[in-house]
Motif scaffolding. Structure first.
Motif, PDB file in Angstrom:
ATOM      1  N   GLU A  31       8.809  -8.492   2.056  1.00  0.00           N
ATOM      2  CA  GLU A  31       9.727  -8.103   1.080  1.00  0.00           C
ATOM      3  C   GLU A  31       9.476  -6.442   0.854  1.00  0.00           C
ATOM      4  N   GLU A  32      10.497  -5.888   0.538  1.00  0.00           N
ATOM      5  CA  GLU A  32      10.380  -4.394   0.144  1.00  0.00           C
ATOM      6  C   GLU A  32       9.408  -4.196  -0.636  1.00  0.00           C
ATOM      7  N   LYS A  33       8.694  -3.058  -0.805  1.00  0.00           N
ATOM      8  CA  LYS A  33       7.703  -2.894  -2.098  1.00  0.00           C
ATOM      9  C   LYS A  33       6.603  -3.700  -2.129  1.00  0.00           C
ATOM     10  N   GLU A  34       6.216  -4.867  -1.023  1.00  0.00           N
ATOM     11  CA  GLU A  34       5.394  -5.605  -1.104  1.00  0.00           C
ATOM     12  C   GLU A  34       3.950  -4.875  -0.648  1.00  0.00           C
ATOM     13  N   GLN A  35       2.869  -5.220  -0.953  1.00  0.00           N
ATOM     14  CA  GLN A  35       1.429  -4.832  -0.651  1.00  0.00           C
ATOM     15  C   GLN A  35       0.616  -5.878   0.016  1.00  0.00           C
ATOM     16  N   LYS A 159       6.456  10.979   4.076  1.00  0.00           N
ATOM     17  CA  LYS A 159       7.052  10.136   2.774  1.00  0.00           C
ATOM     18  C   LYS A 159       7.381   8.793   3.440  1.00  0.00           C
ATOM     19  N   PRO A 160       6.664   7.941   4.346  1.00  0.00           N
ATOM     20  CA  PRO A 160       7.236   6.630   4.970  1.00  0.00           C
ATOM     21  C   PRO A 160       7.728   5.717   4.050  1.00  0.00           C
ATOM     22  N   ASP A 182      -7.283   4.402  -3.369  1.00  0.00           N
ATOM     23  CA  ASP A 182      -6.382   4.847  -4.620  1.00  0.00           C
ATOM     24  C   ASP A 182      -5.134   5.433  -4.244  1.00  0.00           C
ATOM     25  N   LEU A 183      -5.305   6.575  -3.023  1.00  0.00           N
ATOM     26  CA  LEU A 183      -4.284   7.269  -2.552  1.00  0.00           C
ATOM     27  C   LEU A 183      -3.247   6.500  -1.953  1.00  0.00           C
ATOM     28  N   LEU A 184      -3.447   5.277  -1.265  1.00  0.00           N
ATOM     29  CA  LEU A 184      -2.480   4.377  -0.462  1.00  0.00           C
ATOM     30  C   LEU A 184      -1.748   3.756  -1.674  1.00  0.00           C
ATOM     31  N   PHE A 185      -2.348   3.281  -2.429  1.00  0.00           N
ATOM     32  CA  PHE A 185      -1.801   2.399  -3.644  1.00  0.00           C
ATOM     33  C   PHE A 185      -1.027   3.386  -4.597  1.00  0.00           C
ATOM     34  N   ASN A 189       2.841   2.572  -5.126  1.00  0.00           N
ATOM     35  CA  ASN A 189       3.296   2.311  -6.399  1.00  0.00           C
ATOM     36  C   ASN A 189       4.313   3.388  -6.997  1.00  0.00           C
ATOM     37  N   GLU A 190       4.024   4.430  -7.045  1.00  0.00           N
ATOM     38  CA  GLU A 190       4.738   5.701  -7.505  1.00  0.00           C
ATOM     39  C   GLU A 190       5.933   6.020  -6.763  1.00  0.00           C
ATOM     40  N   ASN A 191       5.988   5.590  -5.385  1.00  0.00           N
ATOM     41  CA  ASN A 191       7.310   5.968  -4.849  1.00  0.00           C
ATOM     42  C   ASN A 191       7.997   4.361  -4.412  1.00  0.00           C
ATOM     43  N   GLY A 192       7.533   3.316  -4.795  1.00  0.00           N
ATOM     44  CA  GLY A 192       8.120   2.092  -4.354  1.00  0.00           C
ATOM     45  C   GLY A 192       8.240   2.077  -2.865  1.00  0.00           C
TER      46      GLY A 192
END
Ligand SMILES: Nc1ncnc2c1ncn2[C@@H]1O[C@H](COP(=O)(O)OP(=O)(O)OP(=O)(O)O)[C@@H](O)[C@H]1O
Ligand SMILES: [Mg+2]
Length: 220
Positions: A31-35, A159-160, A182-185, A189-192
């Motif tokens: 799904e979109e925005k999944e991690q 900004k992929p 931290d940077l990846l998450f 998170n901040e950009n969805g």
């Protein structure tokens, strides 16, 4: 939720000499925005899975849909455009360009895609990744961990929509490894955005909301 990726019965067989089935009939929805953290032993097919999702490795059988579009049915140029503008990829072996300095390595995808880069975003990335003092060095003059951080900045410069990272802390000490995650998450998170990474580190895998384990080319 919107499906961003759909893998339908995907197999990848490498036919160099002896046939190697790196992925075997894998079906998967993302799904979109999944991690997502991808786990599994060496040789299981983790990098191959990232490669087929990101348009880098043609499938032998099956189909890979990105936002409803079948990636491997696209023309070469259309696929390159998606890879350049929509996907960021941190390679296990970095693949930096040896004769370009750090700044040019990071900016290359932005200049190729748009003919320019966002200065503020560039400065944010290099400061966050603590490579701002290495801009004029070439990759051969950097440590493995520094190369890894340059590769991460390059993957994020456009900004992929989807960030793929193949063992992004594999060459880093605990502190730098944590900073990279931290940077990846934060980015996701901040950009969805969607984040898909491979790791051998169970603690780092626990950061993801979903884990996918691969063994012998199959999801288990
Ligand atoms: N270009 C290639 N030609 C032939 N075989 C390949 C090729 N790339 C990968 N393989 C094989 O496919 C299998 C899966 O490889 P892959 O790189 O996906 O594993 P991995 O899970 O990422 O392993 P690692 O944790 O060591 O990075 C392995 O057996 C590997 O030897
Ligand atoms: Mg791998």
């Amino acid at each position: 939720m919107n499906k961003i990726f759909e893998l339908k019965n995907v197999s990848v067989v490498y036919k160099s000499g002896e046939n190697v089935a790196a992925l075997k009939d894998v079906s998967l929805n993302i799904e979109e925005k999944e991690q997502i953290a991808i786990l599994g032993p060496s040789g299981a097919g983790k990098s191959t899975l990232l490669n087929v999702l990101s348009g880098l490795e043609c499938v032998t059988e099956g189909e890979v849909l990105y936002s409803g579009t079948s990636l491997y049915k696209l023309k070469e140029r259309e696929l390159s455009d998606i890879r350049l503008k929509k996907f960021g990829f941190v390679f296990q072996a970095f693949h930096l360009i040896p004769n370009l300095n750090v700044q040019d390595n990071i900016l290359l995808p932005a200049l190729t895609a748009y003919g320019k880069a966002e200065k503020e975003w560039f400065s944010y990335l290099v400061e966050k990744l603590q490579i701002d003092h290495r801009m004029n060095h070439t990759p051969g003059q950097l440590s493995g961990g520094e190369c890894q951080r340059v590769a991460i900045a390059r993957a994020l410069i456009n900004k992929p929509e989807v960030l793929f990272a193949d063992e992004p802390s594999g060459n880093l000490d605990t502190q730098n490894g944590q900073a990279v995650f931290d940077l990846l998450f934060d980015y996701a998170n901040e950009n969805g955005k969607t984040l898909i990474y491979v790791t051998h580190d169970l603690e780092k895998a626990d950061l993801a909301k979903r884990k996918i384990s691969i063994k012998d080319g199959a999801i288990c």
